[in-house]
Design a protein around this motif. Sequence first.
Motif, PDB file in Angstrom:
ATOM      1  N   PHE A 181       0.795  -1.226   0.000  1.00  0.00           N
ATOM      2  CA  PHE A 181       0.000   0.000   0.000  1.00  0.00           C
ATOM      3  C   PHE A 181       0.832   1.283   0.000  1.00  0.00           C
ATOM      4  CE2 PHE A 181      -2.663  -3.223   2.184  1.00  0.00           C
ATOM      5  CZ  PHE A 181      -3.690  -3.283   1.254  1.00  0.00           C
ATOM      6  N   ALA A 182       2.106   1.181  -0.340  1.00  0.00           N
ATOM      7  CA  ALA A 182       2.966   2.372  -0.361  1.00  0.00           C
ATOM      8  C   ALA A 182       2.397   3.464  -1.261  1.00  0.00           C
ATOM      9  CB  ALA A 182       4.379   1.994  -0.799  1.00  0.00           C
ATOM     10  N   GLY A 183       1.727   3.041  -2.319  1.00  0.00           N
ATOM     11  CA  GLY A 183       1.161   4.028  -3.243  1.00  0.00           C
ATOM     12  C   GLY A 183       0.046   4.852  -2.648  1.00  0.00           C
ATOM     13  N   SER A 184      -0.502   4.409  -1.521  1.00  0.00           N
ATOM     14  CA  SER A 184      -1.588   5.163  -0.889  1.00  0.00           C
ATOM     15  C   SER A 184      -1.081   6.201   0.103  1.00  0.00           C
ATOM     16  CB  SER A 184      -2.548   4.212  -0.173  1.00  0.00           C
ATOM     17  OG  SER A 184      -1.923   3.608   0.937  1.00  0.00           O
ATOM     18  N   TYR A 185       0.242   6.211   0.343  1.00  0.00           N
ATOM     19  CA  TYR A 185       0.773   7.191   1.297  1.00  0.00           C
ATOM     20  C   TYR A 185       0.597   8.602   0.753  1.00  0.00           C
ATOM     21  CZ  TYR A 185       3.979  10.215   3.741  1.00  0.00           C
ATOM     22  OH  TYR A 185       4.503  11.277   4.430  1.00  0.00           O
ATOM     23  N   ASP A 186       0.098   9.493   1.602  1.00  0.00           N
ATOM     24  CA  ASP A 186      -0.138  10.888   1.228  1.00  0.00           C
ATOM     25  C   ASP A 186       0.594  11.788   2.217  1.00  0.00           C
ATOM     26  OD1 ASP A 186      -1.037  13.401   0.586  1.00  0.00           O
ATOM     27  OD2 ASP A 186      -3.154  12.842   0.442  1.00  0.00           O
ATOM     28  N   ALA A 187       1.631  12.442   1.736  1.00  0.00           N
ATOM     29  CA  ALA A 187       2.445  13.297   2.602  1.00  0.00           C
ATOM     30  C   ALA A 187       1.653  14.451   3.193  1.00  0.00           C
ATOM     31  CB  ALA A 187       3.650  13.829   1.824  1.00  0.00           C
ATOM     32  N   ARG A 188       0.526  14.802   2.591  1.00  0.00           N
ATOM     33  CA  ARG A 188      -0.299  15.896   3.121  1.00  0.00           C
ATOM     34  C   ARG A 188      -1.055  15.475   4.365  1.00  0.00           C
ATOM     35  NH1 ARG A 188      -3.604  16.855  -2.285  1.00  0.00           N
ATOM     36  NH2 ARG A 188      -3.619  14.580  -2.006  1.00  0.00           N
ATOM     37  N   MET A 189      -1.187  14.173   4.572  1.00  0.00           N
ATOM     38  CA  MET A 189      -1.966  13.671   5.699  1.00  0.00           C
ATOM     39  C   MET A 189      -1.111  13.333   6.920  1.00  0.00           C
ATOM     40  SD  MET A 189      -4.980  13.864   4.497  1.00  0.00           S
ATOM     41  CE  MET A 189      -5.881  12.963   5.765  1.00  0.00           C
ATOM     42  N   SER A 190       0.107  12.855   6.705  1.00  0.00           N
ATOM     43  CA  SER A 190       0.959  12.468   7.827  1.00  0.00           C
ATOM     44  C   SER A 190       2.392  12.314   7.356  1.00  0.00           C
ATOM     45  CB  SER A 190       0.470  11.155   8.448  1.00  0.00           C
ATOM     46  OG  SER A 190       0.627  10.087   7.527  1.00  0.00           O
ATOM     47  N   SER A 191       3.298  12.233   8.312  1.00  0.00           N
ATOM     48  CA  SER A 191       4.690  11.963   7.977  1.00  0.00           C
ATOM     49  C   SER A 191       4.845  10.488   7.630  1.00  0.00           C
ATOM     50  CB  SER A 191       5.589  12.305   9.168  1.00  0.00           C
ATOM     51  OG  SER A 191       5.401  11.362  10.207  1.00  0.00           O
ATOM     52  N   PRO A 192       5.923  10.120   6.915  1.00  0.00           N
ATOM     53  CA  PRO A 192       6.127   8.700   6.599  1.00  0.00           C
ATOM     54  C   PRO A 192       6.196   7.840   7.859  1.00  0.00           C
ATOM     55  CG  PRO A 192       7.582  10.076   5.277  1.00  0.00           C
ATOM     56  CD  PRO A 192       6.952  10.974   6.284  1.00  0.00           C
ATOM     57  N   SER A 193       6.876   8.333   8.904  1.00  0.00           N
ATOM     58  CA  SER A 193       7.009   7.556  10.133  1.00  0.00           C
ATOM     59  C   SER A 193       5.661   7.324  10.796  1.00  0.00           C
ATOM     60  CB  SER A 193       7.951   8.271  11.104  1.00  0.00           C
ATOM     61  OG  SER A 193       9.269   8.297  10.603  1.00  0.00           O
ATOM     62  N   THR A 194       4.826   8.349  10.810  1.00  0.00           N
ATOM     63  CA  THR A 194       3.508   8.213  11.411  1.00  0.00           C
ATOM     64  C   THR A 194       2.671   7.208  10.633  1.00  0.00           C
ATOM     65  OG1 THR A 194       3.552  10.477  12.260  1.00  0.00           O
ATOM     66  CG2 THR A 194       1.382   9.454  12.001  1.00  0.00           C
ATOM     67  N   TRP A 195       2.725   7.281   9.317  1.00  0.00           N
ATOM     68  CA  TRP A 195       1.945   6.375   8.470  1.00  0.00           C
ATOM     69  C   TRP A 195       2.360   4.928   8.702  1.00  0.00           C
ATOM     70  CZ3 TRP A 195       3.154   3.320   4.043  1.00  0.00           C
ATOM     71  CH2 TRP A 195       2.025   2.884   3.312  1.00  0.00           C
ATOM     72  N   MET A 196       3.664   4.673   8.727  1.00  0.00           N
ATOM     73  CA  MET A 196       4.137   3.310   8.932  1.00  0.00           C
ATOM     74  C   MET A 196       3.864   2.828  10.346  1.00  0.00           C
ATOM     75  SD  MET A 196       7.683   3.034   6.700  1.00  0.00           S
ATOM     76  CE  MET A 196       8.480   4.457   7.453  1.00  0.00           C
ATOM     77  N   SER A 197       3.994   3.718  11.322  1.00  0.00           N
ATOM     78  CA  SER A 197       3.722   3.341  12.715  1.00  0.00           C
ATOM     79  C   SER A 197       2.270   2.957  12.906  1.00  0.00           C
ATOM     80  CB  SER A 197       4.086   4.489  13.653  1.00  0.00           C
ATOM     81  OG  SER A 197       5.475   4.703  13.672  1.00  0.00           O
ATOM     82  N   THR A 198       1.380   3.653  12.235  1.00  0.00           N
ATOM     83  CA  THR A 198      -0.042   3.327  12.334  1.00  0.00           C
ATOM     84  C   THR A 198      -0.308   1.929  11.808  1.00  0.00           C
ATOM     85  OG1 THR A 198      -0.678   5.662  12.128  1.00  0.00           O
ATOM     86  CG2 THR A 198      -2.374   4.010  11.623  1.00  0.00           C
ATOM     87  N   ILE A 199       0.330   1.587  10.692  1.00  0.00           N
ATOM     88  CA  ILE A 199       0.164   0.246  10.128  1.00  0.00           C
ATOM     89  C   ILE A 199       0.661  -0.813  11.107  1.00  0.00           C
ATOM     90  CG2 ILE A 199       1.026  -1.337   8.343  1.00  0.00           C
ATOM     91  CD1 ILE A 199       0.960   1.012   6.396  1.00  0.00           C
ATOM     92  N   VAL A 200       1.843  -0.600  11.673  1.00  0.00           N
ATOM     93  CA  VAL A 200       2.422  -1.596  12.579  1.00  0.00           C
ATOM     94  C   VAL A 200       1.632  -1.679  13.880  1.00  0.00           C
ATOM     95  CG1 VAL A 200       4.458  -2.131  13.975  1.00  0.00           C
ATOM     96  CG2 VAL A 200       4.725  -1.480  11.573  1.00  0.00           C
ATOM     97  N   LYS A 201       1.185  -0.556  14.396  1.00  0.00           N
ATOM     98  CA  LYS A 201       0.392  -0.593  15.631  1.00  0.00           C
ATOM     99  C   LYS A 201      -0.914  -1.343  15.402  1.00  0.00           C
ATOM    100  CE  LYS A 201      -1.556   3.143  17.366  1.00  0.00           C
ATOM    101  NZ  LYS A 201      -1.700   4.447  18.064  1.00  0.00           N
ATOM    102  N   ASN A 202      -1.534  -1.132  14.263  1.00  0.00           N
ATOM    103  CA  ASN A 202      -2.772  -1.863  13.953  1.00  0.00           C
ATOM    104  C   ASN A 202      -2.498  -3.358  13.812  1.00  0.00           C
ATOM    105  OD1 ASN A 202      -4.376   0.422  14.025  1.00  0.00           O
ATOM    106  ND2 ASN A 202      -4.224   0.801  11.819  1.00  0.00           N
ATOM    107  N   GLN A 203      -1.353  -3.710  13.230  1.00  0.00           N
ATOM    108  CA  GLN A 203      -0.982  -5.118  13.123  1.00  0.00           C
ATOM    109  C   GLN A 203      -0.779  -5.728  14.510  1.00  0.00           C
ATOM    110  OE1 GLN A 203      -1.767  -5.773   9.572  1.00  0.00           O
ATOM    111  NE2 GLN A 203      -0.367  -7.355  10.309  1.00  0.00           N
ATOM    112  N   ALA A 204      -0.169  -4.958  15.413  1.00  0.00           N
ATOM    113  CA  ALA A 204       0.053  -5.455  16.770  1.00  0.00           C
ATOM    114  C   ALA A 204      -1.275  -5.675  17.491  1.00  0.00           C
ATOM    115  CB  ALA A 204       0.922  -4.462  17.550  1.00  0.00           C
ATOM    116  N   LEU A 205      -2.211  -4.751  17.310  1.00  0.00           N
ATOM    117  CA  LEU A 205      -3.528  -4.919  17.936  1.00  0.00           C
ATOM    118  C   LEU A 205      -4.264  -6.101  17.334  1.00  0.00           C
ATOM    119  CD1 LEU A 205      -4.635  -1.174  18.181  1.00  0.00           C
ATOM    120  CD2 LEU A 205      -3.766  -2.637  20.006  1.00  0.00           C
ATOM    121  N   ASP A 206      -4.129  -6.300  16.029  1.00  0.00           N
ATOM    122  CA  ASP A 206      -4.749  -7.463  15.386  1.00  0.00           C
ATOM    123  C   ASP A 206      -4.173  -8.752  15.946  1.00  0.00           C
ATOM    124  OD1 ASP A 206      -6.387  -5.933  13.814  1.00  0.00           O
ATOM    125  OD2 ASP A 206      -5.117  -6.028  12.026  1.00  0.00           O
ATOM    126  N   TYR A 207      -2.856  -8.749  16.196  1.00  0.00           N
ATOM    127  CA  TYR A 207      -2.226  -9.940  16.773  1.00  0.00           C
ATOM    128  C   TYR A 207      -2.841 -10.263  18.137  1.00  0.00           C
ATOM    129  CZ  TYR A 207       1.067 -12.672  19.480  1.00  0.00           C
ATOM    130  OH  TYR A 207       1.613 -13.621  20.303  1.00  0.00           O
TER     131      TYR A 207
END
Length: 211
Positions: free
Chosen positions: A77-103
């Motif tokens: 989903f890298a193509g869906s990243y939008d720099a106007r919405m968040s920083s790259p670190s924030t975007w990736m952290s959100t994905i990983v945090k959601n994965q951790a909660l799913d686990y």
Amino acid sequence: MQHDASVDVALCAHALNEKSAYLAALLKRVAQHDARAFEALYRASAPSLFGLALRVTRNAEAAEDVVQDGFLKIWRFAGSYDARMSSPSTWMSTIVKNQALDYLRRNAYSGVYVEELDARVAMADDDAGLAQQFSLDAERLSIYLGRLAPIQRQAIALAYFRGQSQSEIAHTLDAPIGTVKTWISRGLESLRIMIDGRHAPHHGGSCRVAE
């Protein structure tokens, strides 16, 4: 022993801009299925993302799986990243945090009560990088930091920009560790209030961060 945090804040502003630009450029290449860019993105981001996953799961093996699954999603989903919405670190952290909660959900919270799960997520958010935590660019972060009490700014700069532990900060600032915790927590709360818009920075305002 007092420490002037102005240098830390000034250097951080430049470093944050450069790092965000670098990660954003890598994400753009990853969106085009550039494997080398993906490897570079992994090397640059995996350690901090693993730390985030570990704080939520409290299990090293689970955290490793979470990060791997997170990077698979980042690749897809890298193509869906939008720099106007968040920083790259924030975007990736959100994905990983959601994965951790799913686990945790898949494993019936792994014996974790809902209240404890909420506490883990809150702690992971609080421990995230300062700019990442507030989704701010370096210039805005410097402005907001400049509005804090000097001692709060010093404590936060040492914690987030120099990576010092609370005990190390207590030694650097010659203060009790409980006082250091208060300075940091109150400083972060002040930042949240300003970022909520109640004390937005004036356009063209000074970025001076030291008294």
